[in-house]
Design a protein around this motif. Structure first.
Motif, PDB file in Angstrom:
ATOM      1  N   ALA A   1       9.868   1.318   4.423  1.00 22.97           N
ATOM      2  CA  ALA A   1       9.703   2.255   5.526  1.00 22.97           C
ATOM      3  C   ALA A   1       9.130   3.571   5.022  1.00 22.97           C
ATOM      4  O   ALA A   1       8.279   4.189   5.692  1.00 22.97           O
ATOM      5  CB  ALA A   1      11.048   2.499   6.208  1.00 22.97           C
ATOM      6  N   ARG A   2       9.557   3.991   3.842  1.00 22.70           N
ATOM      7  CA  ARG A   2       9.046   5.233   3.271  1.00 22.70           C
ATOM      8  C   ARG A   2       7.540   5.131   3.018  1.00 22.70           C
ATOM      9  O   ARG A   2       6.768   6.043   3.314  1.00 22.70           O
ATOM     10  CB  ARG A   2       9.793   5.526   1.967  1.00 22.70           C
ATOM     11  N   GLU A   3       7.096   3.988   2.455  1.00 24.71           N
ATOM     12  CA  GLU A   3       5.674   3.810   2.186  1.00 24.71           C
ATOM     13  C   GLU A   3       4.873   3.749   3.489  1.00 24.71           C
ATOM     14  O   GLU A   3       3.789   4.337   3.592  1.00 24.71           O
ATOM     15  CB  GLU A   3       5.434   2.539   1.374  1.00 24.71           C
ATOM     16  N   TYR A   4       5.409   3.050   4.470  1.00 21.28           N
ATOM     17  CA  TYR A   4       4.737   2.958   5.768  1.00 21.28           C
ATOM     18  C   TYR A   4       4.518   4.365   6.357  1.00 21.28           C
ATOM     19  O   TYR A   4       3.420   4.695   6.842  1.00 21.28           O
ATOM     20  CB  TYR A   4       5.560   2.101   6.724  1.00 21.28           C
ATOM     21  N   LEU A   5       5.553   5.204   6.333  1.00 17.40           N
ATOM     22  CA  LEU A   5       5.448   6.541   6.904  1.00 17.40           C
ATOM     23  C   LEU A   5       4.502   7.418   6.100  1.00 17.40           C
ATOM     24  O   LEU A   5       3.782   8.253   6.661  1.00 17.40           O
ATOM     25  CB  LEU A   5       6.835   7.177   6.992  1.00 17.40           C
TER      26      LEU A   5
ATOM     27  N   ALA B   1      -4.955   7.291   2.452  1.00 13.02           N
ATOM     28  CA  ALA B   1      -4.037   6.394   3.152  1.00 13.02           C
ATOM     29  C   ALA B   1      -4.133   4.983   2.600  1.00 13.02           C
ATOM     30  O   ALA B   1      -3.122   4.311   2.394  1.00 13.02           O
ATOM     31  CB  ALA B   1      -4.346   6.397   4.646  1.00 13.02           C
ATOM     32  N   ALA B   2      -5.343   4.521   2.347  1.00  9.42           N
ATOM     33  CA  ALA B   2      -5.524   3.161   1.825  1.00  9.42           C
ATOM     34  C   ALA B   2      -5.005   3.038   0.401  1.00  9.42           C
ATOM     35  O   ALA B   2      -4.477   1.993   0.007  1.00  9.42           O
ATOM     36  CB  ALA B   2      -6.995   2.771   1.883  1.00  9.42           C
ATOM     37  N   ARG B   3      -5.102   4.123  -0.355  1.00 13.81           N
ATOM     38  CA  ARG B   3      -4.725   4.078  -1.770  1.00 13.81           C
ATOM     39  C   ARG B   3      -3.215   4.001  -1.988  1.00 13.81           C
ATOM     40  O   ARG B   3      -2.773   3.589  -3.054  1.00 13.81           O
ATOM     41  CB  ARG B   3      -5.310   5.280  -2.511  1.00 13.81           C
ATOM     42  N   VAL B   4      -2.415   4.429  -1.026  1.00 15.82           N
ATOM     43  CA  VAL B   4      -0.962   4.416  -1.237  1.00 15.82           C
ATOM     44  C   VAL B   4      -0.325   3.099  -0.788  1.00 15.82           C
ATOM     45  O   VAL B   4       0.882   2.906  -0.962  1.00 15.82           O
ATOM     46  CB  VAL B   4      -0.269   5.600  -0.522  1.00 15.82           C
ATOM     47  N   VAL B   5      -1.107   2.198  -0.207  1.00 22.28           N
ATOM     48  CA  VAL B   5      -0.566   0.898   0.214  1.00 22.28           C
ATOM     49  C   VAL B   5      -0.325   0.028  -1.007  1.00 22.28           C
ATOM     50  O   VAL B   5      -1.193  -0.129  -1.866  1.00 22.28           O
ATOM     51  CB  VAL B   5      -1.531   0.185   1.182  1.00 22.28           C
ATOM     52  N   THR B   6       0.870  -0.544  -1.115  1.00 26.12           N
ATOM     53  CA  THR B   6       1.197  -1.469  -2.197  1.00 26.12           C
ATOM     54  C   THR B   6       1.628  -2.800  -1.581  1.00 26.12           C
ATOM     55  O   THR B   6       1.551  -2.990  -0.366  1.00 26.12           O
ATOM     56  CB  THR B   6       2.344  -0.921  -3.077  1.00 26.12           C
TER      57      THR B   6
ATOM     58  N   LEU C   1       4.428  -3.727  -1.007  1.00 24.15           N
ATOM     59  CA  LEU C   1       5.560  -3.537  -0.111  1.00 24.15           C
ATOM     60  C   LEU C   1       5.139  -3.569   1.362  1.00 24.15           C
ATOM     61  O   LEU C   1       5.861  -4.074   2.221  1.00 24.15           O
ATOM     62  CB  LEU C   1       6.248  -2.196  -0.404  1.00 24.15           C
ATOM     63  N   THR C   2       3.976  -2.986   1.656  1.00 28.03           N
ATOM     64  CA  THR C   2       3.535  -2.876   3.055  1.00 28.03           C
ATOM     65  C   THR C   2       2.189  -3.530   3.315  1.00 28.03           C
ATOM     66  O   THR C   2       1.643  -3.390   4.410  1.00 28.03           O
ATOM     67  CB  THR C   2       3.451  -1.390   3.467  1.00 28.03           C
ATOM     68  N   LYS C   3       1.677  -4.248   2.329  1.00 30.48           N
ATOM     69  CA  LYS C   3       0.345  -4.842   2.485  1.00 30.48           C
ATOM     70  C   LYS C   3       0.261  -5.741   3.718  1.00 30.48           C
ATOM     71  O   LYS C   3      -0.732  -5.723   4.451  1.00 30.48           O
ATOM     72  CB  LYS C   3      -0.009  -5.640   1.223  1.00 30.48           C
ATOM     73  N   ALA C   4       1.302  -6.529   3.961  1.00 32.22           N
ATOM     74  CA  ALA C   4       1.281  -7.439   5.109  1.00 32.22           C
ATOM     75  C   ALA C   4       1.234  -6.676   6.429  1.00 32.22           C
ATOM     76  O   ALA C   4       0.645  -7.147   7.409  1.00 32.22           O
ATOM     77  CB  ALA C   4       2.512  -8.343   5.076  1.00 32.22           C
ATOM     78  N   ILE C   5       1.838  -5.485   6.467  1.00 31.74           N
ATOM     79  CA  ILE C   5       1.860  -4.698   7.697  1.00 31.74           C
ATOM     80  C   ILE C   5       0.474  -4.149   8.016  1.00 31.74           C
ATOM     81  O   ILE C   5       0.075  -4.065   9.182  1.00 31.74           O
ATOM     82  CB  ILE C   5       2.871  -3.540   7.569  1.00 31.74           C
ATOM     83  N   PHE C   6      -0.272  -3.806   6.956  1.00 33.75           N
ATOM     84  CA  PHE C   6      -1.569  -3.147   7.158  1.00 33.75           C
ATOM     85  C   PHE C   6      -2.768  -4.072   6.986  1.00 33.75           C
ATOM     86  O   PHE C   6      -3.910  -3.627   7.069  1.00 33.75           O
ATOM     87  CB  PHE C   6      -1.699  -1.967   6.189  1.00 33.75           C
ATOM     88  N   THR C   7      -2.532  -5.353   6.741  1.00 40.08           N
ATOM     89  CA  THR C   7      -3.629  -6.307   6.600  1.00 40.08           C
ATOM     90  C   THR C   7      -3.952  -6.915   7.959  1.00 40.08           C
ATOM     91  O   THR C   7      -3.068  -7.450   8.626  1.00 40.08           O
ATOM     92  CB  THR C   7      -3.266  -7.433   5.619  1.00 40.08           C
ATOM     93  N   PRO C   8      -5.229  -6.834   8.394  1.00 38.08           N
ATOM     94  CA  PRO C   8      -5.577  -7.404   9.709  1.00 38.08           C
ATOM     95  C   PRO C   8      -5.343  -8.909   9.738  1.00 38.08           C
ATOM     96  O   PRO C   8      -5.413  -9.586   8.710  1.00 38.08           O
ATOM     97  CB  PRO C   8      -7.071  -7.072   9.847  1.00 38.08           C
ATOM     98  N   ALA C   9      -5.055  -9.420  10.921  1.00 37.32           N
ATOM     99  CA  ALA C   9      -4.897 -10.863  11.084  1.00 37.32           C
ATOM    100  C   ALA C   9      -6.224 -11.552  10.788  1.00 37.32           C
ATOM    101  O   ALA C   9      -7.302 -11.027  11.109  1.00 37.32           O
ATOM    102  CB  ALA C   9      -4.442 -11.186  12.505  1.00 37.32           C
TER     103      ALA C   9
END
Length: 376
Positions: free
Chosen positions: A130-134, A354-359, A361-369
């Motif tokens: 949640a921290r990474e998402y925010l 914003a793209a650089r902080v995705v790991t 942990l949250t890749k699935a949340i921010f990856t398009p279908a």
């Protein structure tokens, strides 16, 4: 001694009967119902304290001294007032005729420990995911509303989240009574002012909001949205001031939008309901829900993104994080904030920081279908 030091010493003198509670880090709130009736909150529990002021006169002198620190005064014409102590603790004063049994004071103590986002994670207030998402949302300049009940940790979370705002951004903070303690270099802090006993000199949150738009802000942070300024905030968020944040009292994200809508209507600006709802859903990108649990534990209990209103003009929310049952290593059951499996509306749109902080942990949340492929 400078003026602040003088006021600090003077206030400490007048508040001597409750000084031990103000110095005790385990006590979060001090509630004075009358000069001889004092309660404290410690570890989420209310307890009657043995301390008391010498008499009503000594108690009233202490109240007046607190108000003098911020240049305020309380009269029968203005029986309710918000102020603060020199250390930043928030104070609310209610006197007769509104307070039937005499002047009542509540002191919400300022936490001297800096509750940064890492400390909140250590305390279990939110998870690393949640921290990474925010963090991604803030760097993507999404508008965030932190909602929750009284003493649920809204301000502490907003303080912590603000640290993720990129350096160099010009931030304008608007508050009824100064409480936020942002650590950025470029911060303008504005505080509302009540009218004097003759009705002169009032500066409202709405006045400050209009002023803030002329101060060339990159981001606007409102300590708490309470009234008609909600419409000003909504319009600012939809007109180029992305990445703004604020807090609001609400029990869940859907209630937060409904309350924001109701407060916007308090502005007395004639606006069709469907148009207002469209603006609300366009302005607010994310609602972060905070909750206070048994024992005084405060945590993030839900994170929802706001989609455009449906064809019937109703709000649509996508819950990205929600509380889910878990079992720890010792077999104990509990609840924890977990991703729901729903993709973020930001998926596929992230750029730069914003793209650089995705790991992972949250890749699935921010990856398009994945796009369906045609066989043949």
């Amino acid at each position: 001694m400078n003026n602040h030091e003088i006021f600090s010493a003077t206030v400490a003198h007048y508040l001597a009967p409750i000084r031990q509670y103000l110095d005790d880090a385990s006590i979060t709130e001090v509630m004075i119902n009358r000069f001889d009736e004092i309660f404290i909150e410690t570890n989420g529990q209310l307890k009657r304290a043995p301390a008391k002021f010498a008499d009503e006169e000594a108690y009233r002198a202490a109240v007046n001294n607190i108000l003098q620190f911020t240049g305020k005064s309380i009269t029968s014409n203005q029986p309710l007032i918000d102020t603060r102590l020199p250390d930043g603790s928030r104070v609310h004063v209610a006197m007769t005729p509104c307070a039937r049994f005499g002047t009542a004071v509540t002191i919400r103590k300022f936490n001297k420990e800096t509750l940064d986002i890492n400390r909140l994670m250590e305390l279990g207030a939110l998870t690393r995911q949640a921290r990474e998402y925010l963090n991604v949302a803030i760097k993507s300049e999404r508008n965030i509303l932190v909602a929750g009940g009284t003493s649920s940790g809204k301000t502490s979370l907003l303080n912590a989240l603000s640290a993720d705002i990129p350096p160099g951004a010009r931030i304008v903070v608007i508050e009824d009574s100064a409480e936020l303690q942002l650590q950025q270099e470029h911060v303008i802090s504005l505080e509302a002012r009540r009218p004097d006993q003759y009705g002169r000199g009032e500066v409202t949150i709405r006045d400050l909001f209009r002023s803030s738009l002329r101060l060339r802000p990159d981001r606007i942070i409102i300590g708490e949205v309470r009234g008609g300024e909600a419409l000003d905030m909504i319009q600012a968020m939809t007109s180029g001031h992305g990445g703004s944040m604020g807090t609001l009292h609400a029990n869940n994200p859907a209630d937060a939008l409904n309350r924001l809508e109701t407060m916007a209507l308090m502005s007395k600006v004639e606006l069709p309901l469907h148009a207002l709802r469209a603006q609300v859903s366009s302005a607010i990108d994310i609602v972060v829900q905070t909750s206070r649990h048994i024992g005084g534990r405060r945590l993030v209990s839900q994170i929802s993104e706001i989609d455009p209103v449906d064809v019937n003009g109703r709000y649509q929310l996508r819950d990205v994080f929600a509380m889910r049952p878990v079992v720890d290593k010792k077999g104990r059951k509990g609840m924890q904030l977990k991703p729901t499996g729903v993709r973020s509306a930001m998926a596929g749109l992230l750029r730069g920081n914003a793209a650089r902080v995705v790991t992972d942990l949250t890749k699935a949340i921010f990856t398009p279908a994945a796009e369906p492929t045609n066989a043949g």
